[in-house]
Design a protein around this motif. Structure first.
Motif, short mmCIF file in Angstrom:
data_model
loop_
_atom_site.label_atom_id
_atom_site.label_comp_id
_atom_site.label_asym_id
_atom_site.label_seq_id
_atom_site.Cartn_x
_atom_site.Cartn_y
_atom_site.Cartn_z
N LEU A 434 -3.85 8.26 -0.29
CA LEU A 434 -2.58 7.67 0.15
C LEU A 434 -1.82 7.08 -1.03
CD1 LEU A 434 -3.76 5.94 3.47
CD2 LEU A 434 -2.23 7.91 3.28
N THR A 435 -2.55 6.51 -1.98
CA THR A 435 -1.91 5.97 -3.18
C THR A 435 -1.21 7.08 -3.96
OG1 THR A 435 -3.56 4.20 -3.32
CG2 THR A 435 -2.30 4.69 -5.32
N ALA A 436 -1.86 8.23 -4.08
CA ALA A 436 -1.25 9.38 -4.76
C ALA A 436 0.04 9.78 -4.07
CB ALA A 436 -2.23 10.55 -4.79
N THR A 437 0.01 9.84 -2.75
CA THR A 437 1.20 10.22 -1.99
C THR A 437 2.33 9.21 -2.17
OG1 THR A 437 -0.19 11.32 -0.34
CG2 THR A 437 2.06 10.76 0.33
N ILE A 438 1.98 7.92 -2.13
CA ILE A 438 2.99 6.87 -2.32
C ILE A 438 3.67 7.01 -3.68
CG2 ILE A 438 3.30 4.37 -2.61
CD1 ILE A 438 0.91 4.05 -0.59
#
Length: 670
Positions: A434-438
């Motif tokens: 999710l951090t990568a996507t953000i």
């Protein structure tokens, strides 16, 4: 002894069909993190969204929908006026329950102050001079105006599809207080569930879904008390044998009881099965639930169902006075159902031979009494299979997409907060993706926000930040997430930089150990990353489809496809990573190396024309043929482009791009 061996064999079969303890755990943990991120208080969202139902409980059975509950955060339901003291009426509209004329488990919702949102007011009716929220009107309003586009009414829900998911969404109301009508349940919890679960359930109150009792005095206006959150906590407190018993009952219902029946003739549903398991566990009908007595647990629950159908009474687990058979299982229908179930009962455990999912596991034992049965979950499912499922689960729950840059800032703060909590390895892994996507989304939004400001200095600073973010995201995500760096470089006209990144990605995607969905050389994968952390595996050996949110434009050449997709109520384009890589290589090389551009186009053509569902999944052939056509059209080969566009139209319309395809054909002017 035979029943025990059959239990062990069926346990193995059900684990393979429904999930091992590890699989069920990571499904729940991954969904937990997605929910925590989206519903964090820091976001101050007007609506809370909660995944519920069997998907949330850890099942992944074919044909089951995603159940979604949504409620307004500034509305609260109370049971009596004394509870007003806990709220600031400037911040919360209070709704009072009026159960005086409703059957057990149902209520009217009264607005004593007649002050609420436009959404709620549009669903109100007057009765005896007072304002009540009508469940039928609220369903209509939320489904047509506030539901996902394309949803249609189904019971208390609006049904439809969102990208790959079929869903049922129920707009409801929440109460922070436990219903007085369910107070007897607390006193029944001596053996199960444990006290900390009971306290957690009571502390979280209940919900109200928009459907009335068919035999009530106010069917169109009543609301049903929902214990969906409580049920999830109960299912999570089951041991794995109890969970598999519940799963076996669901299969029994689908493959045997309801097999061949029309929808209107299906009187029993999955909720009845769940209720039977709850009662059987709490009443300690089976002293010990373990692998060896799975069949005993199933039989206990089946006999309980049979008793309920005979008596015409199925007591709700939380409010036993609510007979869930009252409106549809009575008279001739009840007799017919009982006769059908009793015939199955007379067959004993042989009745499960009618189940395609279970049959072979019973026959194996009957035909080979000395068969050795191993129930160890690590033997049942290999590390590679587990990893495939985990990565697929992570991708399916990677749904945070918005154009609000401040929301992404809050997401990152939320991630920071969550990292301070005691987390499982699956929680941490999901947070990592999710951090990568953000970071990816933030980079592209920043670029689009400042491109046309006219300030070169400001654009330079923003570009530097965005570039750093998209590079950082590649350190957290899948191998294929490096393509976002190449996309960013292409978008900012740094073609040589993009090609340098593409060269690196090409090498990584060509590794024999690379896992792309279910396509993987298991031996190479195990040798390369076996036994390593999920984080390491994801960054070094796993690729996933690239998801382009249709509200953001990543590649100008794909804008018509994104617009077509969103017009057809589809929210993202899904592209095979190698298809996107060759597209980017072609687009960048056109500006710096025409021979390389032609080689990239040739590679793309060979891939799309000849791949056998390995690197270009069947369901993504529409966008793959489309991309090939776009590149051919840009190169001037219009006849080849026409053929590719026509092929795109012949594929399953997964990405909903047909409008764009037809327009491209029209624009060829051949």
């Amino acid at each position: 002894m035979a029943v025990q061996r059959i239990s062990e064999s069926v346990y193995v079969g059900i684990c393979l069909k429904i999930g091992t303890p590890q699989q069920v755990t990571y499904r729940r943990d991954i969904q937990d993190i997605a929910d925590m991120l989206n519903n964090n208080e820091m976001l101050k969202t007007p609506i809370t969204l909660m995944i519920s139902g069997s998907n949330r409980e850890g099942f992944r059975m074919s044909g089951s929908d995603m159940d979604i509950m949504l409620w307004l955060n500034n509305h609260r339901v109370i049971w009596d006026f004394s509870q007003c003291q806990f709220y600031n009426t400037q911040e919360h509209a209070l709704i009072l329950c009026d159960s005086s004329e409703s059957p057990p488990g149902f209520t009217l919702l009264w607005l004593p102050l007649e002050e609420t949102s436009h959404r709620v007011m549009s669903a109100c009716v007057r009765m005896n001079g007072m304002l009540y929220i009508s469940s039928s009107k609220y369903r209509e309003v939320t489904c047509s105006v506030f539901g996902f586009p394309g949803s249609s009414p189904h019971g208390p829900c609006g049904s439809g599809s969102y990208d790959y998911l079929e869903y049922d969404q129920a707009h409801c109301f929440i109460s922070d207080f436990w219903p007085p009508s369910a107070s007897s349940w607390i006193g029944r919890c001596h053996s199960w569930p444990p006290p900390h679960v009971v306290n957690d359930i009571i502390r979280n109150g209940c919900h109200f879904v928009a459907i009335g009792h068919k035999l009530g005095n106010h069917t169109d206006n009543e609301w049903r008390v929902s214990f969906s959150q409580a049920e999830y906590k109960l299912v999570c407190s089951m041991n794995h044998t109890q969970f598999l018993t519940y799963g076996l009952l669901k299969l029994f219902l689908k493959e045997i009881i309801n097999e061949g029946l029309r929808d209107e003739d299906k009187l029993l549903c999955s909720y009845h099965m769940k209720t039977a398991v709850f009662w059987a566990i709490q009443q300690t009908a089976l002293p010990r639930w373990c692998t060896q007595n799975l069949m005993d647990g199933f039989w206990v629950c089946f006999k309980l169902l049979l008793k309920w159908v005979y008596e015409g009474v199925c007591p709700n687990f939380f409010i036993p006075e609510n007979n869930m058979f009252l409106s549809n299982i009575y008279g001739e229908a009840q007799k017919t159902l009982f006769t059908r179930l009793y015939r199955l009962y007379e067959n004993g455990l042989a009745l499960l031979l009618h189940s395609p999912s279970i049959r072979s596991y019973i026959i194996n034992v009957l035909c080979n009494p000395r068969l050795t049965i191993c129930t160890d979950e690590h033997t049942l499912i290999s590390e590679v299979e587990v990893d495939e499922n985990i990565f697929s689960e992570v991708s399916a729950n990677d749904l945070i997409r918005t154009l609000d840059i401040h929301r992404y800032e809050k997401y990152l703060h939320t991630v920071e907060q969550l990292l301070g909590l005691p987390l499982t390895q699956y929680h941490i892994f999901m947070l990592q993706k999710l951090t990568a996507t953000i970071l990816q989304c933030t980079a592209f939004i920043l670029h689009s926000m400042y491109t046309y400001t006219g300030s070169n200095k400001q654009l330079y600073i923003v570009d530097k930040v965005a570039c750093r973010l998209v590079k950082l995201s590649a350190k957290f995500g899948f191998v294929s997430d490096m393509l976002y760096i190449a996309m960013y470089y292409y978008k900012t006209f740094r073609y040589r930089d993009a090609l340098s990144v593409i060269d690196i990605i090409k090498v990584k995607l060509a590794q024999p150990y690379l896992m792309y969905q279910s396509h993987v050389d298991r031996e190479s994968y195990t040798e390369a990353v076996g036994g390593q952390s999920l984080s390491t595996k994801m960054r070094q050996a796993v690729a996933q489809n690239i998801k382009l949110d249709n509200k953001m434009f990543f590649i100008n050449e794909l804008i018509p496809e994104q617009q077509s997709s969103i017009q057809n109520i589809w929210y993202s384009l899904y592209i095979p990573p190698l298809v996107l890589l060759y597209m980017l290589e072609f687009l960048c090389s056109r500006h710096v190396d025409t021979m390389r551009a032609q080689r990239a186009l040739d590679d793309l053509q060979v891939l799309v024309h000849h791949d056998q569902d390995q690197l270009v999944p069947v369901r993504l052939r529409d966008i793959s043929w489309e991309i090939l056509g776009i590149c051919q059209q840009i190169s001037g080969n219009l006849q080849a482009a026409l053929y590719s566009y026509q092929q795109s139209l012949r594929q399953y319309p997964q990405n909903k791009i047909q409008t764009a395809t037809r327009q491209r054909i029209q624009d060829l002017h051949l």
